[in-house]
Design an enzyme around this catalytic site. Structure first.
Site, PDB file in Angstrom:
ATOM      1  N   ALA A   1      63.331  54.105  48.429  1.00  0.00           N
ATOM      2  CA  ALA A   1      62.890  55.273  49.203  1.00  0.00           C
ATOM      3  C   ALA A   1      64.088  55.986  49.840  1.00  0.00           C
ATOM      4  CB  ALA A   1      61.902  54.830  50.284  1.00  0.00           C
TER       5      ALA A   1
ATOM      6  N   SER B   1      70.876  56.219  43.433  1.00  0.00           N
ATOM      7  CA  SER B   1      70.600  55.044  42.609  1.00  0.00           C
ATOM      8  C   SER B   1      69.472  55.321  41.613  1.00  0.00           C
ATOM      9  CB  SER B   1      70.185  53.878  43.503  1.00  0.00           C
ATOM     10  OG  SER B   1      69.739  52.786  42.727  1.00  0.00           O
TER      11      SER B   1
ATOM     12  N   TYR C   1      65.108  50.585  49.971  1.00  0.00           N
ATOM     13  CA  TYR C   1      66.311  51.071  49.283  1.00  0.00           C
ATOM     14  C   TYR C   1      65.936  52.216  48.324  1.00  0.00           C
ATOM     15  CZ  TYR C   1      70.494  50.968  46.303  1.00  0.00           C
ATOM     16  OH  TYR C   1      71.630  51.309  45.590  1.00  0.00           O
TER      17      TYR C   1
HETATM   18  P1  NAD Z   1      79.419  47.478  48.141  1.00  0.00           P
HETATM   19  O1  NAD Z   1      78.522  46.623  48.956  1.00  0.00           O
HETATM   20  O2  NAD Z   1      80.569  46.847  47.451  1.00  0.00           O
HETATM   21  O3  NAD Z   1      79.969  48.709  48.991  1.00  0.00           O
HETATM   22  C1  NAD Z   1      79.192  49.357  49.950  1.00  0.00           C
HETATM   23  C2  NAD Z   1      80.135  49.858  51.011  1.00  0.00           C
HETATM   24  O4  NAD Z   1      79.370  50.499  52.048  1.00  0.00           O
HETATM   25  C3  NAD Z   1      80.903  48.712  51.668  1.00  0.00           C
HETATM   26  O5  NAD Z   1      82.260  49.058  51.772  1.00  0.00           O
HETATM   27  C4  NAD Z   1      80.261  48.584  53.034  1.00  0.00           C
HETATM   28  O6  NAD Z   1      81.134  48.138  54.035  1.00  0.00           O
HETATM   29  C5  NAD Z   1      79.830  50.024  53.300  1.00  0.00           C
HETATM   30  N1  NAD Z   1      78.767  50.066  54.287  1.00  0.00           N
HETATM   31  C6  NAD Z   1      77.516  49.549  54.176  1.00  0.00           C
HETATM   32  N2  NAD Z   1      76.842  49.726  55.325  1.00  0.00           N
HETATM   33  C7  NAD Z   1      77.686  50.359  56.181  1.00  0.00           C
HETATM   34  C8  NAD Z   1      77.573  50.797  57.525  1.00  0.00           C
HETATM   35  N3  NAD Z   1      76.441  50.642  58.250  1.00  0.00           N
HETATM   36  N4  NAD Z   1      78.644  51.391  58.092  1.00  0.00           N
HETATM   37  C9  NAD Z   1      79.796  51.559  57.391  1.00  0.00           C
HETATM   38  N5  NAD Z   1      79.960  51.165  56.115  1.00  0.00           N
HETATM   39  C10 NAD Z   1      78.913  50.567  55.526  1.00  0.00           C
HETATM   40  O7  NAD Z   1      78.477  48.197  47.091  1.00  0.00           O
HETATM   41  P2  NAD Z   1      78.743  49.269  45.947  1.00  0.00           P
HETATM   42  O8  NAD Z   1      78.083  48.761  44.742  1.00  0.00           O
HETATM   43  O9  NAD Z   1      80.168  49.661  45.872  1.00  0.00           O
HETATM   44  O10 NAD Z   1      77.840  50.471  46.497  1.00  0.00           O
HETATM   45  C11 NAD Z   1      78.313  51.772  46.748  1.00  0.00           C
HETATM   46  C12 NAD Z   1      77.144  52.739  46.645  1.00  0.00           C
HETATM   47  O11 NAD Z   1      76.616  52.691  45.323  1.00  0.00           O
HETATM   48  C13 NAD Z   1      75.979  52.406  47.590  1.00  0.00           C
HETATM   49  O12 NAD Z   1      75.451  53.588  48.154  1.00  0.00           O
HETATM   50  C14 NAD Z   1      74.962  51.772  46.645  1.00  0.00           C
HETATM   51  O13 NAD Z   1      73.642  51.927  47.117  1.00  0.00           O
HETATM   52  C15 NAD Z   1      75.219  52.549  45.377  1.00  0.00           C
HETATM   53  N6  NAD Z   1      74.744  51.859  44.172  1.00  0.00           N
HETATM   54  C16 NAD Z   1      75.221  50.629  43.837  1.00  0.00           C
HETATM   55  C17 NAD Z   1      74.719  49.997  42.691  1.00  0.00           C
HETATM   56  C18 NAD Z   1      75.183  48.629  42.247  1.00  0.00           C
HETATM   57  O14 NAD Z   1      74.558  48.026  41.372  1.00  0.00           O
HETATM   58  N7  NAD Z   1      76.266  48.096  42.784  1.00  0.00           N
HETATM   59  C19 NAD Z   1      73.741  50.641  41.921  1.00  0.00           C
HETATM   60  C20 NAD Z   1      73.293  51.895  42.295  1.00  0.00           C
HETATM   61  C21 NAD Z   1      73.804  52.498  43.427  1.00  0.00           C
END
Ligand code: NAD
Length: 249
Positions: free
Chosen positions: A156, A141, A154
């Site tokens: 960190a 991120s 987050y």
């Molecule tokens: P999201 O919440 O739609 O998807 C996250 C996925 O991770 C979900 O399917 C959830 O079920 C799964 N997950 C979370 N904790 C879990 C656990 N303990 N066990 C199993 N599965 C678990 O979010 P997203 O935006 O698609 O995020 C995907 C990645 O992108 C993440 O690592 C997030 O930190 C990163 N990210 C997202 C953004 C944003 O703005 N959406 C920005 C930067 C980075």
């Protein structure tokens, strides 16, 4: 040649877009999910091509992660690519959070975003070596560089993930396993919905000179490239996908 790919957290959002990008290229994909079984089934059914499957695991449970990675490799017959995408974003503003809440936010966030990805990587290594090489791609991120005032654990966890990827790039290169990282800014997914639809949503969109946040497919595109043969000598790198909203020097 079709590759075997495991994408964690692929039942929605960025993970779903990543699974789709690989499947569209002819790869076989295992969709990992935590609790959303029905959504994971929908993703598998939507993927073009044959031989896709799904596995369940709580990323914060080391034994469940091991079983899921081994099961994915078995279903695919091989494992060429691991994408560590699953993650959580739990608000814990330092000046408004109880010490109990602080403990919970830190342990849940690190266990999922950092240790979960480290464990999945550890468990994938023997399969990647057996396949003669491959790739690990982590979804980090922008917050690792820019700071996360309301979600410091987050930021960190993602800074830790960046450092982890760099160490693994060094140790896995002799086995022809590349390790890359994508660092998105805000992305239009469920995780960011509250912020993007809230009173600060417009200000977030204006952080980028494009006047918008990323689409999940734009993150998937960078992940897909990092897992490609052409990215071999870019192992260890971090690709920003933030619409020039934060330019690192
Ligand atoms: P999201 O919440 O739609 O998807 C996250 C996925 O991770 C979900 O399917 C959830 O079920 C799964 N997950 C979370 N904790 C879990 C656990 N303990 N066990 C199993 N599965 C678990 O979010 P997203 O935006 O698609 O995020 C995907 C990645 O992108 C993440 O690592 C997030 O930190 C990163 N990210 C997202 C953004 C944003 O703005 N959406 C920005 C930067 C980075």
């Amino acid at each position: 040649m079709s590759r075997g790919v495991l994408v964690t957290g692929a039942s929605r959002g960025i993970g779903r877009a990543i699974a789709t990008a690989f499947a569209e290229a002819g790869d076989q994909v295992v969709v990992h999910y935590g609790s959303a079984k029905g959504a994971a089934e929908d993703v598998v059914a939507s993927l073009p091509g044959e031989g896709h499957a799904m596995v369940q695991a709580d990323m914060a449970d080391p034994e469940a992660v091991r079983a899921a990675v081994d099961s994915a490799a078995e279903r695919l017959g091989r494992l060429d690519v691991l994408v560590n995408n699953a993650g959580i974003f739990v608000a814990h503003p330092p000046l408004e959070t109880s010490y109990d809440g602080w403990q919970q936010a830190w342990s849940r966030t690190l266990a999922t975003n950092l240790v979960g990805a480290a464990n999945a990587t550890f468990c994938a290594i023997p399969h990647l070596v057996a396949a003669g090489g491959g790739a690990v791609v982590n979804v980090s991120s922008r917050g690792a560089f820019r700071g996360e005032p309301d979600n410091p654990a987050y930021g960190a966890s993602k800074a830790g993930l960046n450092a982890f990827a760099q160490s693994m790039a060094l140790v896995l290169a002799p086995h022809d396993i590349r390790v890359g990282t994508v660092a998105p800014g805000f992305v239009q997914t469920e995780m960011a919905r509250e912020v993007l639809e809230g009173p600060g949503g417009d200000a977030v969109r204006q952080q980028s000179p494009f006047g918008r946040v990323a689409r999940p497919e734009e993150v998937a595109s960078a992940v897909f490239w990092l897992a490609s043969e052409g990215a071999r000598f870019s192992s260890g790198t971090i690709i920003d996908v933030n619409g020039a909203s934060y330019l690192r020097s």
